[in-house]
Design a protein around this motif. Structure first.
Motif, PDB file in Angstrom:
ATOM      1  N   THR A  17       0.861  -1.184   0.000  1.00 47.45           N
ATOM      2  CA  THR A  17       0.000   0.000   0.000  1.00 47.45           C
ATOM      3  C   THR A  17       0.896   1.232   0.000  1.00 47.45           C
ATOM      4  N   ALA A  18       1.169   1.728  -1.183  1.00 45.34           N
ATOM      5  CA  ALA A  18       2.104   2.836  -1.354  1.00 45.34           C
ATOM      6  C   ALA A  18       1.634   4.101  -0.644  1.00 45.34           C
ATOM      7  N   ASP A  19       0.319   4.274  -0.520  1.00 44.37           N
ATOM      8  CA  ASP A  19      -0.189   5.503   0.083  1.00 44.37           C
ATOM      9  C   ASP A  19       0.157   5.632   1.564  1.00 44.37           C
ATOM     10  N   VAL A  20       0.493   4.532   2.224  1.00 39.35           N
ATOM     11  CA  VAL A  20       0.907   4.615   3.624  1.00 39.35           C
ATOM     12  C   VAL A  20       2.421   4.565   3.780  1.00 39.35           C
ATOM     13  N   GLY A  21       3.137   4.555   2.670  1.00 38.29           N
ATOM     14  CA  GLY A  21       4.590   4.613   2.736  1.00 38.29           C
ATOM     15  C   GLY A  21       5.275   3.304   3.058  1.00 38.29           C
ATOM     16  N   ASN A  22       4.599   2.192   2.852  1.00 38.12           N
ATOM     17  CA  ASN A  22       5.220   0.895   3.108  1.00 38.12           C
ATOM     18  C   ASN A  22       6.015   0.438   1.900  1.00 38.12           C
ATOM     19  N   ASP A  23       7.255   0.061   2.135  1.00 34.82           N
ATOM     20  CA  ASP A  23       8.052  -0.519   1.069  1.00 34.82           C
ATOM     21  C   ASP A  23       7.511  -1.913   0.743  1.00 34.82           C
ATOM     22  N   ALA A  24       7.827  -2.390  -0.439  1.00 30.45           N
ATOM     23  CA  ALA A  24       7.464  -3.749  -0.849  1.00 30.45           C
ATOM     24  C   ALA A  24       8.753  -4.565  -0.939  1.00 30.45           C
ATOM     25  N   ALA A  25       8.610  -5.851  -1.164  1.00 30.45           N
ATOM     26  CA  ALA A  25       9.789  -6.706  -1.300  1.00 30.45           C
ATOM     27  C   ALA A  25       9.481  -7.867  -2.230  1.00 30.45           C
ATOM     28  N   VAL A  26      10.478  -8.235  -2.998  1.00 29.16           N
ATOM     29  CA  VAL A  26      10.429  -9.442  -3.820  1.00 29.16           C
ATOM     30  C   VAL A  26      11.479 -10.382  -3.240  1.00 29.16           C
ATOM     31  N   SER A  31       8.172   4.124  -5.403  1.00 25.15           N
ATOM     32  CA  SER A  31       8.295   3.530  -6.739  1.00 25.15           C
ATOM     33  C   SER A  31       7.152   2.586  -7.083  1.00 25.15           C
ATOM     34  N   ILE A  32       6.332   2.247  -6.118  1.00 30.31           N
ATOM     35  CA  ILE A  32       5.315   1.209  -6.300  1.00 30.31           C
ATOM     36  C   ILE A  32       4.315   1.555  -7.399  1.00 30.31           C
ATOM     37  N   ASN A  33       3.733   2.744  -7.382  1.00 33.34           N
ATOM     38  CA  ASN A  33       2.732   3.085  -8.401  1.00 33.34           C
ATOM     39  C   ASN A  33       3.346   3.109  -9.796  1.00 33.34           C
ATOM     40  N   PHE A  34       4.566   3.612  -9.930  1.00 30.12           N
ATOM     41  CA  PHE A  34       5.249   3.614 -11.229  1.00 30.12           C
ATOM     42  C   PHE A  34       5.435   2.178 -11.726  1.00 30.12           C
ATOM     43  N   ILE A  35       5.868   1.291 -10.838  1.00 33.05           N
ATOM     44  CA  ILE A  35       6.093  -0.107 -11.220  1.00 33.05           C
ATOM     45  C   ILE A  35       4.770  -0.773 -11.612  1.00 33.05           C
ATOM     46  N   LYS A  36       3.700  -0.495 -10.868  1.00 35.46           N
ATOM     47  CA  LYS A  36       2.385  -1.052 -11.220  1.00 35.46           C
ATOM     48  C   LYS A  36       1.984  -0.637 -12.637  1.00 35.46           C
ATOM     49  N   ASN A  37       2.183   0.633 -12.957  1.00 35.92           N
ATOM     50  CA  ASN A  37       1.846   1.118 -14.301  1.00 35.92           C
ATOM     51  C   ASN A  37       2.703   0.459 -15.374  1.00 35.92           C
ATOM     52  N   GLN A  38       3.977   0.279 -15.104  1.00 35.74           N
ATOM     53  CA  GLN A  38       4.853  -0.367 -16.067  1.00 35.74           C
ATOM     54  C   GLN A  38       4.470  -1.831 -16.281  1.00 35.74           C
ATOM     55  N   LEU A  39       4.131  -2.522 -15.215  1.00 37.35           N
ATOM     56  CA  LEU A  39       3.709  -3.920 -15.342  1.00 37.35           C
ATOM     57  C   LEU A  39       2.443  -4.030 -16.193  1.00 37.35           C
ATOM     58  N   THR A  40       1.515  -3.100 -16.003  1.00 33.95           N
ATOM     59  CA  THR A  40       0.294  -3.088 -16.819  1.00 33.95           C
ATOM     60  C   THR A  40       0.655  -2.912 -18.282  1.00 33.95           C
TER      61      THR A  40
END
Length: 167
Positions: free
Chosen positions: A19-28, A125-134
């Motif tokens: 959830t990028a809006d709360v500032g949580n990083d993601a991980a792979v 970077s999460i929203n940018f990555i989501k858009n690129q994946l789409t």
């Protein structure tokens, strides 16, 4: 535990659950199934480098419903049956854990750094990555090919084009 042989699929699940809006990083998490199976000593039962299918007798022997309690609590990497559209679309593979009362998370084993790598994704970077994946066609419908998801995909596209109001 589910894994994918496709880096974009793994990235999709990482950023979709964040959830990028709360500032949580993601991980792979990146897994080397060959090295994991060596750590499990699976190479004693199958050829080195070979990842067995979940339907093979050796997998059932150590991880099936009638498996004996093992000296190790470490999981092993297996290939699942490609009998489900989701598994095929997600290029799914699995880790199977021995039948023990308290399962140890994979990243908590002392040798985890030999077969497991965590790649952090900054929240910004999460929203940018989501858009690129789409743009690359890595969408919920592509990975969950069923009627509910195709309807959601069509509605999302119509909202993005301004043809129907967003909720």
């Amino acid at each position: 535990m589910d894994w994918s042989r496709d880096a974009f699929v793994g990235l999709f699940f990482a950023v979709t659950q964040a959830t990028a809006d709360v500032g949580n990083d993601a991980a792979v998490w990146v897994l080397s199934p060959v090295i994991l199976n060596q750590a499990f000593s699976f190479h004693s039962f199958v050829n080195p480098g070979y990842i067995p299918n979940v339907d093979e007798p050796v997998v059932d022997l150590y991880f099936g419903p009638n498996a004996q309690i093992l000296d190790t609590t470490k999981p092993a990497a297996v290939i699942g049956p490609m009998n489900n559209p989701r598994i095929v679309a997600q290029r799914g593979t699995f880790t199977v854990f021995p039948r023990v009362e308290n399962v140890t998370p994979l990243n908590m084993f002392t040798d985890a750094s030999n077969y497991l790598l965590k790649i952090c994704i900054a929240a910004e970077s999460i929203n940018f990555i989501k858009n690129q994946l789409t743009r690359y066609g890595i969408t919920r419908f592509a990975l969950f090919p069923d009627l509910c998801n195709i309807a959601d995909e069509i509605n999302l596209e119509l909202m993005q084009e301004g043809q129907i109001p967003s909720a």
